[in-house]
Design a protein around this motif. Structure first.
Motif, PDB file in Angstrom:
ATOM      1  N   TRP A 101       0.829  -1.207   0.000  1.00  0.00           N
ATOM      2  CA  TRP A 101       0.000   0.000   0.000  1.00  0.00           C
ATOM      3  C   TRP A 101       0.864   1.259   0.000  1.00  0.00           C
ATOM      4  O   TRP A 101       0.589   2.223  -0.717  1.00  0.00           O
ATOM      5  CB  TRP A 101      -0.931  -0.012   1.202  1.00  0.00           C
ATOM      6  N   ARG A 105       1.107   4.113  -2.970  1.00  0.00           N
ATOM      7  CA  ARG A 105       0.925   5.554  -2.726  1.00  0.00           C
ATOM      8  C   ARG A 105       2.089   6.353  -3.323  1.00  0.00           C
ATOM      9  O   ARG A 105       1.879   7.374  -3.971  1.00  0.00           O
ATOM     10  CB  ARG A 105       0.815   5.821  -1.213  1.00  0.00           C
ATOM     11  N   ALA A 176      -8.174  -0.603  -5.435  1.00  0.00           N
ATOM     12  CA  ALA A 176      -8.430   0.319  -4.324  1.00  0.00           C
ATOM     13  C   ALA A 176      -7.576   1.581  -4.450  1.00  0.00           C
ATOM     14  O   ALA A 176      -8.063   2.698  -4.239  1.00  0.00           O
ATOM     15  CB  ALA A 176      -8.155  -0.373  -2.996  1.00  0.00           C
ATOM     16  N   ALA A 177      -6.306   1.410  -4.793  1.00  0.00           N
ATOM     17  CA  ALA A 177      -5.420   2.569  -4.921  1.00  0.00           C
ATOM     18  C   ALA A 177      -5.864   3.470  -6.070  1.00  0.00           C
ATOM     19  O   ALA A 177      -5.883   4.703  -5.936  1.00  0.00           O
ATOM     20  CB  ALA A 177      -3.982   2.105  -5.128  1.00  0.00           C
ATOM     21  N   CYS A 180      -8.879   5.393  -5.063  1.00  0.00           N
ATOM     22  CA  CYS A 180      -8.519   6.535  -4.225  1.00  0.00           C
ATOM     23  C   CYS A 180      -8.018   7.696  -5.075  1.00  0.00           C
ATOM     24  O   CYS A 180      -8.351   8.860  -4.821  1.00  0.00           O
ATOM     25  CB  CYS A 180      -7.449   6.125  -3.210  1.00  0.00           C
ATOM     26  N   TYR A 181      -7.220   7.371  -6.084  1.00  0.00           N
ATOM     27  CA  TYR A 181      -6.725   8.422  -6.971  1.00  0.00           C
ATOM     28  C   TYR A 181      -7.882   9.092  -7.708  1.00  0.00           C
ATOM     29  O   TYR A 181      -7.938  10.327  -7.809  1.00  0.00           O
ATOM     30  CB  TYR A 181      -5.725   7.846  -7.972  1.00  0.00           C
ATOM     31  N   ALA A 183     -10.968   9.320  -6.735  1.00  0.00           N
ATOM     32  CA  ALA A 183     -11.726  10.124  -5.775  1.00  0.00           C
ATOM     33  C   ALA A 183     -11.022  11.450  -5.504  1.00  0.00           C
ATOM     34  O   ALA A 183     -11.651  12.517  -5.455  1.00  0.00           O
ATOM     35  CB  ALA A 183     -11.909   9.344  -4.471  1.00  0.00           C
ATOM     36  N   ALA A 184      -9.700  11.387  -5.338  1.00  0.00           N
ATOM     37  CA  ALA A 184      -8.933  12.607  -5.103  1.00  0.00           C
ATOM     38  C   ALA A 184      -9.002  13.537  -6.308  1.00  0.00           C
ATOM     39  O   ALA A 184      -9.159  14.760  -6.162  1.00  0.00           O
ATOM     40  CB  ALA A 184      -7.480  12.253  -4.785  1.00  0.00           C
ATOM     41  N   LEU A 201      -4.960  12.901  -2.186  1.00  0.00           N
ATOM     42  CA  LEU A 201      -4.648  11.479  -2.349  1.00  0.00           C
ATOM     43  C   LEU A 201      -4.191  10.880  -1.027  1.00  0.00           C
ATOM     44  O   LEU A 201      -4.556   9.741  -0.699  1.00  0.00           O
ATOM     45  CB  LEU A 201      -3.583  11.285  -3.432  1.00  0.00           C
ATOM     46  N   ALA A 204      -7.311  10.255   0.956  1.00  0.00           N
ATOM     47  CA  ALA A 204      -8.103   9.148   0.419  1.00  0.00           C
ATOM     48  C   ALA A 204      -7.482   7.797   0.764  1.00  0.00           C
ATOM     49  O   ALA A 204      -8.167   6.856   1.161  1.00  0.00           O
ATOM     50  CB  ALA A 204      -8.272   9.293  -1.088  1.00  0.00           C
ATOM     51  N   MET A 205      -6.153   7.700   0.603  1.00  0.00           N
ATOM     52  CA  MET A 205      -5.496   6.416   0.822  1.00  0.00           C
ATOM     53  C   MET A 205      -5.307   6.117   2.311  1.00  0.00           C
ATOM     54  O   MET A 205      -5.287   4.951   2.710  1.00  0.00           O
ATOM     55  CB  MET A 205      -4.169   6.365   0.073  1.00  0.00           C
ATOM     56  N   LEU A 208      -8.083   4.082   4.120  1.00  0.00           N
ATOM     57  CA  LEU A 208      -8.082   2.638   3.934  1.00  0.00           C
ATOM     58  C   LEU A 208      -6.912   1.959   4.639  1.00  0.00           C
ATOM     59  O   LEU A 208      -6.872   0.739   4.745  1.00  0.00           O
ATOM     60  CB  LEU A 208      -8.010   2.307   2.430  1.00  0.00           C
TER      61      LEU A 208
END
Length: 210
Positions: A101, A105, A176-177, A180-181, A183-184, A201, A204-205, A208
């Motif tokens: 994770w 990121r 998932a990553a 998140c990107y 969403a950001a 970002l 967002a990350m 989780l």
């Protein structure tokens, strides 16, 4: 031929990965056509711009256009696959002591870097994606390919044997990553580019990771 070089989207300006002359020449011509197309998109809108108009403005025949792009949507999405390869390489280059994770990121900073080169251009392209249904579908297809590109490196970091293709964890992490990107990026776009994408970002990350 190129009437507005600044109109080239950030992903279209990504250098070609191929080293042979033919690959470099093809990518250079694609970038020129893309610049012309984005100039038309800015003036007329994506939906109102035709392939014939792009070809004529670029000094090409319609058949010549199709040597470089299969569809009008491909002109906009030229660099999406290329960015996926850059992201994959960035992930592979992360230190071994990072968790998958954490590595994801940090690897995503490579994509943020592309956006930071020309925020206004990125904002315009992002809005075009949202406003054009045909682009949304094609972008989703190509970004799904990012998951496939990232999965082998994530499997290696998870100590999953290459022969084990039934383990869903690598694809789940990649999805998932990337979610998140997205969403950001959405929040950044809604702020008209005033928010800090890196901070978004991280937020967002981190939710989780808790």
């Amino acid at each position: 031929m190129v009437k507005n070089p600044a109109a080239i989207p950030a992903d279209a300006a990504t250098p070609a990965r191929g080293t042979d002359l033919r690959s470099r020449t093809r990518r250079a011509l694609q970038a020129e056509i893309t610049a012309v197309a984005f100039d038309l998109f800015d003036r007329q809108g994506f939906e109102c711009t035709t392939i014939n108009q792009i070809a004529a403005e670029a000094g090409l025949s319609r058949s010549s256009f199709f040597r470089y792009f299969a569809t009008k949507e491909d002109v906009v999405l030229l660099g999406v696959e290329e960015r996926g390869l850059v992201l994959r390489d960035a992930l592979a280059g992360r230190p071994a002591d990072e968790t998958p994770w954490q590595a994801l990121r940090q690897a995503l900073n490579a994509i943020i870097g592309f956006n930071a080169e020309n925020p206004e251009r990125t904002l315009r392209l992002s809005r075009m994606m949202v406003d054009t249904p045909s682009l949304q579908g094609r972008q989703l297809q190509r970004q799904n390919s990012w998951q496939r590109l990232l999965a082998p490196e994530l499997a290696r970091r998870l100590a999953i044997p290459p022969t084990d293709t039934a383990d869903p964890r690598p694809r789940a992490l990649a999805s998932a990553a990337l979610g998140c990107y997205d969403a950001a990026l959405t929040v950044w776009r809604d702020s008209d580019g005033t928010a800090d994408l890196t901070t978004l970002l991280d937020q967002a990350m981190s939710i989780l990771a808790d």
